[in-house]
Design a protein around this motif. Sequence first.
Motif, mmCIF file in Angstrom:
data_model
loop_
_atom_site.group_PDB
_atom_site.id
_atom_site.type_symbol
_atom_site.label_atom_id
_atom_site.label_comp_id
_atom_site.label_asym_id
_atom_site.label_seq_id
_atom_site.Cartn_x
_atom_site.Cartn_y
_atom_site.Cartn_z
ATOM 1 N N ARG A 542 10.938 -55.637 45.803
ATOM 2 C CA ARG A 542 12.165 -56.418 45.965
ATOM 3 C C ARG A 542 13.265 -55.571 46.594
ATOM 4 N NH1 ARG A 542 13.199 -60.003 40.487
ATOM 5 N NH2 ARG A 542 11.421 -61.436 40.717
ATOM 6 N N GLU A 543 13.392 -54.346 46.109
ATOM 7 C CA GLU A 543 14.422 -53.461 46.648
ATOM 8 C C GLU A 543 14.136 -53.121 48.106
ATOM 9 O OE1 GLU A 543 16.604 -49.190 45.582
ATOM 10 O OE2 GLU A 543 14.971 -49.965 44.332
ATOM 11 N N ILE A 544 12.869 -52.880 48.446
ATOM 12 C CA ILE A 544 12.507 -52.582 49.837
ATOM 13 C C ILE A 544 12.816 -53.776 50.724
ATOM 14 C CG2 ILE A 544 10.531 -52.191 51.364
ATOM 15 C CD1 ILE A 544 9.326 -50.410 49.211
ATOM 16 N N ASP A 574 12.088 -43.248 48.802
ATOM 17 C CA ASP A 574 11.611 -42.180 47.914
ATOM 18 C C ASP A 574 11.190 -42.779 46.575
ATOM 19 O OD1 ASP A 574 12.153 -40.157 49.764
ATOM 20 O OD2 ASP A 574 14.259 -40.064 49.152
ATOM 21 N N ALA A 575 9.948 -42.517 46.189
ATOM 22 C CA ALA A 575 9.401 -43.060 44.943
ATOM 23 C C ALA A 575 8.791 -41.934 44.114
ATOM 24 C CB ALA A 575 8.356 -44.133 45.226
ATOM 25 N N ASP A 576 8.802 -42.142 42.793
ATOM 26 C CA ASP A 576 8.113 -41.187 41.925
ATOM 27 C C ASP A 576 6.638 -41.118 42.313
ATOM 28 O OD1 ASP A 576 10.383 -40.577 40.439
ATOM 29 O OD2 ASP A 576 10.062 -42.257 39.067
ATOM 30 N N PHE A 577 6.027 -39.995 42.015
ATOM 31 C CA PHE A 577 4.661 -39.742 42.472
ATOM 32 C C PHE A 577 3.699 -40.848 42.021
ATOM 33 C CE2 PHE A 577 0.489 -37.716 42.244
ATOM 34 C CZ PHE A 577 0.415 -37.111 43.503
ATOM 35 N N GLU A 578 3.727 -41.194 40.753
ATOM 36 C CA GLU A 578 2.801 -42.196 40.236
ATOM 37 C C GLU A 578 3.077 -43.569 40.835
ATOM 38 O OE1 GLU A 578 1.178 -43.886 35.901
ATOM 39 O OE2 GLU A 578 2.908 -42.527 36.003
ATOM 40 N N TYR A 582 0.748 -45.908 43.513
ATOM 41 C CA TYR A 582 0.421 -47.290 43.160
ATOM 42 C C TYR A 582 0.794 -48.239 44.294
ATOM 43 C CZ TYR A 582 -0.166 -51.395 40.156
ATOM 44 O OH TYR A 582 -0.590 -52.586 39.618
ATOM 45 N N LEU A 583 1.958 -48.033 44.905
ATOM 46 C CA LEU A 583 2.376 -48.882 46.019
ATOM 47 C C LEU A 583 1.432 -48.744 47.206
ATOM 48 C CD1 LEU A 583 6.237 -48.272 45.904
ATOM 49 C CD2 LEU A 583 5.086 -50.440 45.418
ATOM 50 N N GLU A 603 8.230 -46.146 55.244
ATOM 51 C CA GLU A 603 7.597 -44.886 54.863
ATOM 52 C C GLU A 603 7.877 -44.614 53.385
ATOM 53 O OE1 GLU A 603 8.879 -41.685 57.308
ATOM 54 O OE2 GLU A 603 8.070 -42.543 59.179
ATOM 55 N N ILE A 604 6.807 -44.421 52.617
ATOM 56 C CA ILE A 604 6.930 -44.105 51.190
ATOM 57 C C ILE A 604 6.800 -42.594 51.021
ATOM 58 C CG2 ILE A 604 6.019 -44.487 48.876
ATOM 59 C CD1 ILE A 604 7.171 -46.986 50.082
ATOM 60 N N HIS A 605 7.866 -41.943 50.590
ATOM 61 C CA HIS A 605 7.846 -40.504 50.334
ATOM 62 C C HIS A 605 7.675 -40.257 48.829
ATOM 63 C CE1 HIS A 605 10.063 -39.195 54.294
ATOM 64 N NE2 HIS A 605 8.971 -39.936 54.506
ATOM 65 N N LEU A 606 6.721 -39.428 48.488
ATOM 66 C CA LEU A 606 6.433 -39.140 47.079
ATOM 67 C C LEU A 606 7.309 -37.997 46.577
ATOM 68 C CD1 LEU A 606 2.524 -39.337 47.132
ATOM 69 C CD2 LEU A 606 4.175 -41.173 46.761
ATOM 70 N N LYS A 607 7.975 -38.233 45.451
ATOM 71 C CA LYS A 607 8.789 -37.192 44.824
ATOM 72 C C LYS A 607 7.938 -36.444 43.809
ATOM 73 C CE LYS A 607 12.011 -39.929 43.321
ATOM 74 N NZ LYS A 607 13.281 -40.411 42.700
ATOM 75 N N HIS A 608 7.926 -35.125 43.907
ATOM 76 C CA HIS A 608 7.118 -34.308 42.991
ATOM 77 C C HIS A 608 8.001 -33.769 41.879
ATOM 78 C CE1 HIS A 608 3.462 -34.283 45.455
ATOM 79 N NE2 HIS A 608 4.279 -34.250 46.495
#
Length: 608
Positions: A542-544, A574-578, A582-583, A603-608
């Motif tokens: 929804r946010e995207i 930017d999304a949390d790794f998990e 999932y996305l 583009e989905i960037h994973l935050k570590h």
Amino acid sequence: MLNGRTDDLPEDFEDDGPQPALPGQPSLALPRADEDIDLDALDEAVNGNRIQPRKPARQQDRRNDRKGRRESRPESRQDARADAELPREPELSDERGKKSREEQAAAPSLPAGTRRVLYVSVVPDEQAEVVITDNGQVAEYFVEMAHQAKIRGNIYKGVINNVDINLQAAFVNFGSGKNGFLQIDEVHPEYWLNHHDSSKGPKYPPIQKVLRNGQEVLVQVVKEPAGTKGAFLTTWISLAGRYLVLTPGQEQIGVSRKVEDSEERARLKELLAGIEPGEDMGVIIRTASEGASKTSIQKDLQYLKRLWKDIRRKGMTEKAPCLIYQEADLAARAVRDYLAEDIHEIWVDDEATQAAIRETTNLLFPRRTEMVKLHQDPRQTLWERFNLQRQLEEVTSREVVLPSGGRLVFDQTEALMAIDINSGKTQGKSNFESMVFRTNMEAAEAIARHLRLRDIGGQVVIDFIEMRDRNHCREVEKTLRNAMRLDRARHDVGRMSSFGLLELVRQRTGTSAISISTEPCPFCHGTGVRRNMEWQALQTLREIQRKLSRLSAQENRKKGGDRNGDKPAVLVYDADFELGLYLLNKKRDRLGELESKYNAHVEIHLKH
């Protein structure tokens, strides 16, 4: 001369005349210790100042105790100070006096043959853990860490920063972070700037009339700071030794209520008859004094008087705010407060700590020179060697497994601690009631033990498995009450309802091992649950979509201007790794639809 009497004084007491008092403190005449007595050894190895947790008592005992309290001493102070009140002594008949100790209603004690061992594990200058076991089962567990140093029991010279009329309390800067909280009933009358006659009005005067900003006070920490709240302070100082608690400014002499053996109480009262603590001073004989000689008690009294004299002298010379007296560390307190004849061994994994503890044990038990032992095996820890690791892990665990296969589940809420009991396996209807009774009996024993280990305070609600037989209900209640008698904290156990619920209240004695070694989860923030990945993914989509819609509108306004063709816009999220995985794995098709709809690239960037 003490209280104008000299006939009952011991030979080694000498009067060194009146001593100067701190501002607002009574002027006391303290005796000087005899130079032949090795008080330095006691000073370094045995004694210290610790405010003990309140001992359990029946409701009638507490009502009787309140009747005998001195009017000048605040009632709330009684609830916070251990061994600092005079118990109502029962009258003993001649017939009862002739009975042996074995026939008396003895104080809560361990079963005969119980082997108690004290363990001390130390990370030098960082952490100390103390465990006491009864026949291999953990009965007491204490933890201290350097980054959360305790100040409870410390004595400070502070300055009143603010007098709050609405709260009827003063906020005191005592040099340890946040200002401490000092209620009017915790202020010794000697600090009052104006006289107040309680017989003609309220028991306590308005705080704004007897205290002022900038006034210096000698305070002791009763309760540790918690969260945004500062430390709870009092001016009713108490100094705990090995056998006695000295209470300057309070004329009271008594025996700790935990000494319930009638003959022992009578013997200790006879010892007190020859003790003169001094003018405006009182003493309470602690539980550890059972069996102690009059000479040992007199030495402890002399030490505590000298300690108070040093504290008072330092309080007059030091500039406020400052620390006047610091409580001993965990290892020293454990030895001082728990070392008794029933401790068979002491195991330590640090040489320096072993030397300090051995010095104490040599003074108290000179014939038991080998009771302090050093663990030196580098292949395993002290807890692993004695199979204690699993039990210590249970202290912080939400679930505890019972011997019959049942489980205890601990859930802390804002208002209370809820304890649920789940049954074990059963074979047929005929065995169900006996299984329920057995599980509840095991749970009653385990709950009392874990309330002590976890130092659970406040209201506790226990959901026992429902039993049809009322005799079984009464037996479970009796078992819980008997197990709670070993608890040093004040508590009150209710009765079981028809729904199997039992309520009890317990006083928290200090900072528990759980609160010291744990912190709220950064994901669930202490709730224990979080939104599942599907819900989080849908909210993210929804946010995207909102961001793509806004980005598309911006691009449309730019049409007709200087644009480099119809190159798709790029949205970086930017999304949390998990969540990001999932996305990309579960919602790739939906992301593709959004990209096509808004002519953009996500583009989905994973935050570590």
